[in-house]
Design an enzyme around this catalytic site. Structure first.
Site, PDB file in Angstrom:
ATOM      1  N   ASP A  33       1.082  -1.312   0.007  1.00  0.00           N
ATOM      2  CA  ASP A  33       0.445   0.344   0.028  1.00  0.00           C
ATOM      3  C   ASP A  33       1.088   1.349   0.003  1.00  0.00           C
ATOM      4  O   ASP A  33       1.609   1.801   0.718  1.00  0.00           O
ATOM      5  CB  ASP A  33      -1.090   0.289   0.891  1.00  0.00           C
ATOM      6  CG  ASP A  33      -1.717   0.684   1.162  1.00  0.00           C
ATOM      7  OD1 ASP A  33      -2.081   1.504   0.074  1.00  0.00           O
ATOM      8  OD2 ASP A  33      -2.670   0.488   2.182  1.00  0.00           O
ATOM      9  N   ASP A  34       1.017   2.416  -1.109  1.00  0.00           N
ATOM     10  CA  ASP A  34       1.245   3.297  -1.134  1.00  0.00           C
ATOM     11  C   ASP A  34       2.805   3.098  -1.674  1.00  0.00           C
ATOM     12  O   ASP A  34       3.532   3.917  -1.140  1.00  0.00           O
ATOM     13  CB  ASP A  34       1.253   3.998   0.200  1.00  0.00           C
ATOM     14  CG  ASP A  34      -0.485   4.851   0.156  1.00  0.00           C
ATOM     15  OD1 ASP A  34      -1.255   4.630  -0.653  1.00  0.00           O
ATOM     16  OD2 ASP A  34      -0.275   5.700   1.134  1.00  0.00           O
ATOM     17  N   CYS A  47      -6.088   3.961  -3.599  1.00  0.00           N
ATOM     18  CA  CYS A  47      -6.812   2.257  -2.973  1.00  0.00           C
ATOM     19  C   CYS A  47      -7.963   1.751  -4.164  1.00  0.00           C
ATOM     20  O   CYS A  47      -7.359   0.606  -4.431  1.00  0.00           O
ATOM     21  CB  CYS A  47      -6.539   2.389  -0.999  1.00  0.00           C
ATOM     22  SG  CYS A  47      -5.544   3.008  -0.907  1.00  0.00           S
ATOM     23  N   ARG A  74      -7.916  -1.857  -6.273  1.00  0.00           N
ATOM     24  CA  ARG A  74      -7.686  -3.077  -5.758  1.00  0.00           C
ATOM     25  C   ARG A  74      -8.600  -3.205  -7.015  1.00  0.00           C
ATOM     26  O   ARG A  74      -8.810  -5.060  -7.229  1.00  0.00           O
ATOM     27  CB  ARG A  74      -8.370  -3.004  -4.389  1.00  0.00           C
ATOM     28  CG  ARG A  74      -6.803  -2.817  -3.621  1.00  0.00           C
ATOM     29  CD  ARG A  74      -7.074  -1.820  -2.324  1.00  0.00           C
ATOM     30  NE  ARG A  74      -5.981  -1.721  -2.215  1.00  0.00           N
ATOM     31  CZ  ARG A  74      -5.189  -2.111  -0.707  1.00  0.00           C
ATOM     32  NH1 ARG A  74      -5.060  -3.375  -1.302  1.00  0.00           N
ATOM     33  NH2 ARG A  74      -4.076  -1.484  -0.789  1.00  0.00           N
ATOM     34  N   LYS A  79      -5.294  -6.026   4.172  1.00  0.00           N
ATOM     35  CA  LYS A  79      -6.082  -5.477   3.805  1.00  0.00           C
ATOM     36  C   LYS A  79      -7.077  -5.162   2.464  1.00  0.00           C
ATOM     37  O   LYS A  79      -6.737  -6.005   1.812  1.00  0.00           O
ATOM     38  CB  LYS A  79      -5.274  -3.427   3.119  1.00  0.00           C
ATOM     39  CG  LYS A  79      -6.256  -2.306   2.925  1.00  0.00           C
ATOM     40  CD  LYS A  79      -5.183  -1.277   2.377  1.00  0.00           C
ATOM     41  CE  LYS A  79      -5.940  -0.235   1.884  1.00  0.00           C
ATOM     42  NZ  LYS A  79      -5.474   1.079   1.357  1.00  0.00           N
ATOM     43  N   HIS A 138     -10.346  -3.004   2.021  1.00  0.00           N
ATOM     44  CA  HIS A 138     -10.984  -1.169   1.059  1.00  0.00           C
ATOM     45  C   HIS A 138     -11.940  -1.785   0.163  1.00  0.00           C
ATOM     46  O   HIS A 138     -11.766  -0.869  -0.956  1.00  0.00           O
ATOM     47  CB  HIS A 138      -9.817  -0.626   0.827  1.00  0.00           C
ATOM     48  CG  HIS A 138      -9.810   0.409   1.392  1.00  0.00           C
ATOM     49  ND1 HIS A 138      -9.177   1.391   1.046  1.00  0.00           N
ATOM     50  CD2 HIS A 138     -10.677   1.259   1.788  1.00  0.00           C
ATOM     51  CE1 HIS A 138      -9.677   2.423   1.486  1.00  0.00           C
ATOM     52  NE2 HIS A 138     -10.643   2.427   1.906  1.00  0.00           N
ATOM     53  N   HIS A 183       1.632   1.825   3.808  1.00  0.00           N
ATOM     54  CA  HIS A 183       0.820   2.771   4.537  1.00  0.00           C
ATOM     55  C   HIS A 183       0.560   3.973   6.145  1.00  0.00           C
ATOM     56  O   HIS A 183       0.613   3.111   6.559  1.00  0.00           O
ATOM     57  CB  HIS A 183      -1.261   2.290   4.121  1.00  0.00           C
ATOM     58  CG  HIS A 183      -2.282   3.575   3.858  1.00  0.00           C
ATOM     59  ND1 HIS A 183      -2.746   4.531   5.315  1.00  0.00           N
ATOM     60  CD2 HIS A 183      -2.773   4.254   3.497  1.00  0.00           C
ATOM     61  CE1 HIS A 183      -3.567   5.471   4.643  1.00  0.00           C
ATOM     62  NE2 HIS A 183      -3.947   5.406   2.712  1.00  0.00           N
ATOM     63  N   ASP A 207      -0.076  -0.279  -5.357  1.00  0.00           N
ATOM     64  CA  ASP A 207      -1.704  -0.170  -4.938  1.00  0.00           C
ATOM     65  C   ASP A 207      -1.184   0.776  -6.290  1.00  0.00           C
ATOM     66  O   ASP A 207      -2.640   1.778  -7.017  1.00  0.00           O
ATOM     67  CB  ASP A 207      -2.600  -0.084  -3.907  1.00  0.00           C
ATOM     68  CG  ASP A 207      -2.681   0.904  -3.483  1.00  0.00           C
ATOM     69  OD1 ASP A 207      -0.856   1.033  -3.037  1.00  0.00           O
ATOM     70  OD2 ASP A 207      -3.046   0.381  -2.055  1.00  0.00           O
ATOM     71  N   ASN A 208      -1.173   2.428  -5.414  1.00  0.00           N
ATOM     72  CA  ASN A 208      -0.766   2.975  -6.474  1.00  0.00           C
ATOM     73  C   ASN A 208       1.137   3.835  -5.664  1.00  0.00           C
ATOM     74  O   ASN A 208       1.939   3.131  -4.939  1.00  0.00           O
ATOM     75  CB  ASN A 208      -1.570   4.677  -6.097  1.00  0.00           C
ATOM     76  CG  ASN A 208      -2.040   4.224  -4.422  1.00  0.00           C
ATOM     77  OD1 ASN A 208      -3.190   3.868  -3.682  1.00  0.00           O
ATOM     78  ND2 ASN A 208      -0.985   4.840  -3.108  1.00  0.00           N
ATOM     79  N   LYS A 236       0.803  10.017  -5.225  1.00  0.00           N
ATOM     80  CA  LYS A 236      -0.415   9.076  -4.795  1.00  0.00           C
ATOM     81  C   LYS A 236      -1.344  10.373  -5.200  1.00  0.00           C
ATOM     82  O   LYS A 236      -2.089  11.054  -4.545  1.00  0.00           O
ATOM     83  CB  LYS A 236      -0.450   8.904  -3.961  1.00  0.00           C
ATOM     84  CG  LYS A 236      -2.443   7.893  -3.047  1.00  0.00           C
ATOM     85  CD  LYS A 236      -1.727   7.307  -1.397  1.00  0.00           C
ATOM     86  CE  LYS A 236      -3.554   7.391  -1.479  1.00  0.00           C
ATOM     87  NZ  LYS A 236      -3.101   6.945   0.609  1.00  0.00           N
TER      88      LYS A 236
END
Length: 772
Positions: free
Chosen positions: A48-49, A86, A90, A144, A146, A239, A349-350, A414
């Site tokens: 994540d991130d 995010c 996904r 995660k 989300h 994240h 994810d990003n 992001k």
């Protein structure tokens, strides 16, 4: 004989023979659903991130030996693109469809009432897990999720969009977008939130979800020697809030004292040497856009440099720990003899984030607040002992200068459709596939997109995507398998064009050219904000060709417009505030609520509806006085609780990391009615009154309201679960369960405060009416 449609013949369609006895009958069994004999296991590790340059195979100095090995033996996609946030990323990864079509225009924390913001994966859009499960795969998800709206993350929800209803056999993790890595706010196992009072002192979430994944795989192999599995391992790291184990942080101490400018230059050199970028690629100047700018490291004072270096040491420790845990997983697969036939995908994810702001923060939820009426005395940071940074008592994020370095060599962060938001590392390893010529190890510079992952993995597993599923015609995918690119380094990209949109930021890619905007909220959506880049020769998006090629700008902007209508992108966000709108049905959540002893912790979003941006009163009825916490709401990032210690009543208020303690006097033995009244005032403040049996006991000074994502942990009755509101109280008594007799705790929400969305909307409506 009359046929009754409501009573099915129990023997209809049976291929064997039925007689009166076993001796007169022939048995038959339904065929076992199973993929091909050599079907590979599939592991997707989604971080994540994480920025493009944050792992060794993409230029990082952070030791990632496990990923280094996977990259050396597999394929690196150096021109892989994803969504800038995010949930949309996904949704695209797991379905192979553009996220707006799936209903994820935004993270799953909004509900403005339009199709692109539905936040529900429809039945005619199967996930990769569902398609693999249909063919006989075991399917597991940890970490995660989300992909369920925050308002649907509670135990009373229908769970239609929870992992088990989207194709997974088992799930363990956090449904929301972020959490504390030392004290996760709500862990879910399968379809049930777990009722946890305390975590062990050595608990760490990234280790935990890896333990759970390994356990799932071991259990499968103990029960079935042949069944392949799909494991979706979605880390909440890296994240914010950034939290890491002390021993991991210690390994990186002093590594970032030279600052982000030096780090960026070194990573860029490593990327060029590795062939990740075409010859002649230029490193852009530091991000300089208003509100996104980064100062030169040398312009900072010594104290700033020391503090900022610590933030990056924590971030590096997070990356380090992810690689360690991946090593534990791959070692398990090797011990089972299955690493050779396991496809492992590692990506993000990003891109890396700038949400820590110019200075970073030790008060994540305070920095994370976005409200048009933030008062001048709002503090997006708190003072913290540097030794606490990265530990359970601090919720930190690094300054955006480190986010810029994470995204080396690309611009912005992001949330943006510039490369910094959408170009991330991508590694795919499959030893058996490499041996059989299905992938040739090395770097690929072809453009590929996040929607391509699902069809690629299906193809590598020898599976097709059906046109129908369970009698429902399926929506066509947008992604295209890049298996030819994996096998042949010279093969053309299988994904020649792609639109993108995120919170008004737009882009359109076609055959090496990219049209892109950096949209300012409230600005018009017109062609004047487009920039044009040839990313074949200018991948870092430095040389804007829009003025030279108005014909191509017009062509690609029209293509974006057509794609936007076709994919459900409209309406675009504007200055109306509609993105903050919620379903009117949620008004039921602002009715008074009585919680009895033994009630599991109330979920975060449900809890917030009782107090957010409004006045409220909490009434605690006790039948016998005792020591302990009466009611608690929140954690180390912000919250409040009422407790009794040494016979005295206390209010603890954690103002985004700053603790305020109020002594409300002795509490005599016997029955009492205790009230905590919060009055919402101008400037996003609360004034509290504590009373006992109608007598006012304390009126502490007003404090900033907890808004946005705070309080992050939900309401608990008779205990302060998991992350405490007051760390000193936790050190003295741990979760401090109430020892008296507690009858009930009642929340009575009051009127919205003067800075609430309802109040602002009402004022605007009244002003407009005066001109009619």
């Amino acid at each position: 004989m009359t046929t009754d449609p409501t009573r099915r013949d129990p023997y209809a369609g049976f291929p064997g023979r039925i007689g009166r006895t076993f001796a007169d009958s022939e048995p038959s069994w339904p065929p076992r659903t199973a993929p091909g004999e050599k079907a590979p296991n599939i592991v997707v590790v989604l971080v994540d991130d994480m920025g493009y340059s944050d792992i060794g195979p993409f230029g990082s100095e952070i030791a990632t030996p496990t990923l280094d090995t996977l990259a050396d033996e597999g394929v690196r996609l150096s021109n892989y693109h994803t969504m800038p946030l995010c949930s949309p990323a996904r949704a695209a990864l797991l379905t192979g469809l553009n996220p707006h079509r799936v209903g994820y225009s935004m993270v799953a924390n909004s509900d403005p009432g339009f199709p692109g913001y539905g936040m529900e994966i429809a039945d005619d859009i199967p996930t990769l897990a569902e398609l693999l499960h249909d063919t006989g795969y075991a399917t597991y998800a940890v970490g995660k999720w989300h992909l369920v709206r925050d308002s649907a993350s509670n135990a009373a929800d229908d769970r239609d969009n929870w992992p088990l209803n989207k194709g997974f056999d088992q799930y363990y993790g956090v449904l929301e977008g972020l959490t504390s890595l030392f004290h996760p706010h709500q862990l879910v196992r399968d379809n049930s939130p777990l009722d946890i009072d305390e975590f062990p002192d050595d608990y760490y979430y990234t280790d935990d979800i890896t333990d759970q994944a390994i356990s799932m795989v071991k259990s499968l192999r103990a029960h079935d020697p042949d069944k392949p599995f799909f494991l979706y391992l979605a880390h909440n790291a890296v994240h914010g809030p950034l939290q890491a184990k002390a021993e991991d942080i210690a390994r990186h101490q002093g590594c970032y004292d030279e600052g982000w400018d030096v780090l960026r230059t070194r990573r860029f050199a490593a990327q060029l040497a590795a062939g990740l970028l075409p010859p002649g690629t230029e490193l852009p100047d530091r991000n300089s856009e208003a509100g996104l700018d980064v100062p030169a490291w040398d312009s900072l004072g010594q104290a700033q440099q020391k503090l900022y270096s610590r933030y990056m040491e924590v971030y590096a420790a997070l990356v380090d720990n992810i690689d360690q845990n991946l090593a534990r997983l791959t070692s398990t697969l090797e011990a089972l003899g299955e690493l050779d036939n396991t496809i492992i995908v590692f990506t993000s994810d990003n891109g890396g984030t700038g949400e820590g702001g110019l200075e970073g923060t030790r008060s994540y939820f305070s920095r994370f607040v976005h409200h048009p009426a933030l008062p001048g005395d709002w503090t997006p940071d708190v003072d913290r002992d540097p030794d606490l940074i990265g530990g359970p008592r601090s919720l930190v994020h690094y300054p955006r200068g480190w986010g810029m370095a994470s995204n080396t060599p690309f611009r912005l962060y992001k949330g943006h459709t510039y490369a910094g938001g959408v170009r991330v590392p991508f590694v795919l390893s499959w030893p058996r596939g490499a041996r059989e010529g299905l992938l040739a190890p090395g770097v690929r510079t072809q453009y590929q997109y996040v929607t391509d992952i699902a069809p690629t993995l299906l193809s590598l597993a020898g599976l097709g995507r059906p046109a129908e599923r369970r009698g429902t015609t399926l929506q066509e995918p947008d992604g295209i398998s890049f298996t030819p690119v994996l096998a042949d380094p010279s093969h053309a990209s299988t994904h020649p064009e792609q639109y993108c949109e995120m919170t008004g930021n737009r882009s359109y890619y076609r055959d090496g050219h990219k049209l892109v905007t950096l949209h300012r909220p409230g600005a018009p959506y017109d062609d004047s904000e487009w920039a044009l880049y040839d990313i074949r020769t200018d991948p870092t998006e430095i040389h804007d060709l829009a003025a030279e090629r108005p014909d191509l700008v017009k062509e690609l902007s029209e293509a974006w417009e057509a794609a936007a209508w076709r994919n459900g992108v409209f309406p675009l966000p504007d200055g109306s505030g509609a993105l903050a709108r919620r379903n009117p049905a949620e008004q039921r959540l602002t009715r008074p609520l009585t919680l009895l002893p033994g009630t599991p912790e109330l979920e975060r979003y449900r809890s917030s509806r009782l107090v957010s941006l409004r006045s409220f009163e909490i009434t605690v009825v006790i039948d016998a006085t005792g020591e302990g916490v009466l009611v608690s709401h929140g954690d180390q990032g912000g919250g409040y609780n009422l407790y009794v210690e040494d016979g005295r009543l206390h209010l603890a208020y954690n103002e985004y990391g700053v603790l305020h303690e109020t002594d409300a006097g002795p509490l005599a033995p016997g029955e009492h009615v205790i009230a905590l009244t919060a009055t919402a005032e101008k400037g996003l403040r609360w004034s509290f009154t504590v009373s006992v049996d109608g007598e006012v006991r304390a009126t502490p000074p007003s404090v900033h309201q907890l808004i946005g994502m705070a309080p992050f942990q939900g309401i608990s009755v008779g205990i302060d679960r998991k992350s405490p509101v007051s760390w000193p109280l936790f050190e003295r008594h741990r979760s401090f369960r109430y020892e008296g007799t507690l009858r009930s705790v009642t929340y009575t929400p009051g009127e919205p405060g003067p800075d609430s969305p309802e109040a602002v909307a009402a004022a605007l409506k009244q002003a407009a009416a005066s001109f009619e």
